[in-house]
Write a protein that holds these residues in place. Structure first.
Motif, short mmCIF file in Angstrom:
data_model
loop_
_atom_site.label_atom_id
_atom_site.label_comp_id
_atom_site.label_asym_id
_atom_site.label_seq_id
_atom_site.Cartn_x
_atom_site.Cartn_y
_atom_site.Cartn_z
N VAL A 104 0.84 -1.18 0.00
CA VAL A 104 0.00 0.00 0.00
C VAL A 104 0.89 1.24 0.00
O VAL A 104 1.73 1.40 0.87
CB VAL A 104 -0.92 0.03 1.23
N GLU A 106 1.35 4.91 0.72
CA GLU A 106 0.72 5.94 1.52
C GLU A 106 1.54 7.20 1.44
O GLU A 106 2.69 7.23 1.85
CB GLU A 106 0.58 5.46 2.96
N LYS A 179 -12.20 11.85 -2.17
CA LYS A 179 -11.57 11.45 -0.92
C LYS A 179 -10.48 12.47 -0.64
O LYS A 179 -9.82 12.93 -1.57
CB LYS A 179 -11.02 10.04 -1.12
N SER A 184 -5.52 6.27 2.39
CA SER A 184 -6.90 5.84 2.12
C SER A 184 -7.41 4.97 3.26
O SER A 184 -7.43 3.75 3.16
CB SER A 184 -6.95 5.03 0.83
N SER A 228 -11.07 -1.41 -4.74
CA SER A 228 -9.63 -1.54 -4.99
C SER A 228 -8.81 -1.15 -3.77
O SER A 228 -7.62 -1.45 -3.68
CB SER A 228 -9.23 -0.71 -6.21
N ASN A 229 -9.46 -0.52 -2.81
CA ASN A 229 -8.77 -0.16 -1.56
C ASN A 229 -8.67 -1.35 -0.60
O ASN A 229 -8.29 -1.20 0.56
CB ASN A 229 -9.51 1.01 -0.88
N ARG A 232 -5.66 -1.93 1.70
CA ARG A 232 -5.61 -1.30 3.02
C ARG A 232 -6.18 -2.26 4.07
O ARG A 232 -5.66 -2.37 5.16
CB ARG A 232 -6.40 0.01 2.97
#
Ligand SMILES: [Zn+2]
Length: 329
Positions: A104, A106, A179, A184, A228-229, A232
């Motif tokens: 991920v 970030e 967002k 996320s 698709s997140n 996380r």
């Protein structure tokens, strides 16, 4: 250019194909896709991929990208060394089996300044009465209070605070979703910290989560804010060492089903119990998500939920008993 950079470039360049498939959701590299140049509004797919040169090129506007160029656009980074760093973090296990690995990104780095939205939330909250969007969607009013949901009049968007630095917004007169920049986060992510929450429902959107909470105020639910997140989710579950059961209740469409299988598999790989279910199977084909179902037939949705939830609880109890028996032996 240093020797190290040169080797890096050669090593990562062929990952363009993987990057296009994974991060741009391009289905096939054998035919042209929409140009990725943000300044080219491409209505007829004009960009094609060349495996021989590890580039993609638009025959309409001429834009040509290799992996690093594309990363530069996607992350808004001009510096080449930084583009390489991103490639490295996207593919940390390039030397073994990168395709199995996920990571991920970030952008809580120096390029991004964290903003405190507390005042903005308060202002929006005062205006929530100016829209009946959530009321029309049959969301329980008490939940708006619980989550400090607000309304941004200028943007014509509902504001869902996720934490003081992050929110999710959706248009009331459009399909627009937005967002805040940075990490996320998941909706209700904190719930995963506590394994006493032994059943947590994972949905695609906040509205779906609120729909579940509307029919059962005790339900624990987390929303991905876009399937698709899910990365996380995997990351947080690992980080918090969550030991309960995750019930995947994604949308009843191709994408939802696809991700339900994918996420289920990734959770199994890290030894987290998960269960894929559809709470809306017996609704008609137009009913794609939990909120559709709530609006269409609340009682039916309640019955489905109670039935599934009761069975899951029973199963967990059985497992617990078994575990205890084994301990005593
Ligand atoms: Zn183009």
């Amino acid at each position: 250019m240093s020797y190290q950079n040169r080797t890096d470039i050669d090593k990562y360049k062929p990952l363009l194909a993987d990057y296009l498939l994974k991060y741009h959701n391009i289905r096939s590299l054998r035919k042209p896709f929409n140009c990725l140049n943000p300044n080219h509004n491409d209505n007829h797919p004009s960009m094609s991929y060349s495996g021989r040169y590890n580039i993609c090129k638009c025959f309409a506007c001429g834009a040509t990208y290799d992996l690093f160029g594309l990363i530069g656009i996607d992350y808004n980074i001009d510096s080449f060394p930084e583009q390489i760093e991103i490639a490295k973090s996207l593919y940390p296990n390039i030397n073994t089996d990168y395709q199995k690995e996920f990571y991920v990104i970030e952008r809580n780095d120096n390029n991004y300044k964290t903003i405190d939205f507390t005042n903005y939330y308060q202002k929006c909250k005062k205006n929530i009465f100016k829209t009946n969007y959530l009321e029309n969607r049959k969301i329980d009013k008490s939940l708006l209070e619980k989550y400090n949901v607000g309304y941004d009049e200028n943007k014509e968007m509902i504001i869902f605070p996720i934490n003081k630095n992050s929110y999710f917004a959706r248009g009331v007169n459009s399909d627009l979703k937005l967002k805040s920049k940075g990490t996320s986060y998941l909706w209700n992510e904190e719930l995963l910290k506590d394994s006493d929450n032994n059943i947590i429902y994972v949905t695609e959107s906040i509205i779906d989560s609120l729909s579940l909470e509307t029919i059962n105020k005790d339900v624990k639910t987390v929303a991905l804010n876009g399937v698709s997140n899910y990365k996380r989710l995997i990351k947080i579950v690992k980080e918090f060492n969550y030991k309960g059961l995750l019930v995947l209740a994604f949308d009843k469409d191709k994408t939802g089903l696809y991700y339900q299988i994918l996420v289920d598999k990734e959770l199994t790989d890290i030894n987290v119990d998960s269960f894929s279910c559809s709470l809306i199977n017996n609704f008609d084909d137009n009913c794609k998500d939990l909120n559709n179902a709530l609006m269409e037939n609340r009682e039916k949705l309640e019955k489905n939920f109670e039935y599934i939830n009761l069975n899951l609880e029973k199963n967990i109890e059985k497992k617990e008993e078994k575990r205890k028996e084994e301990l005593e032996l």
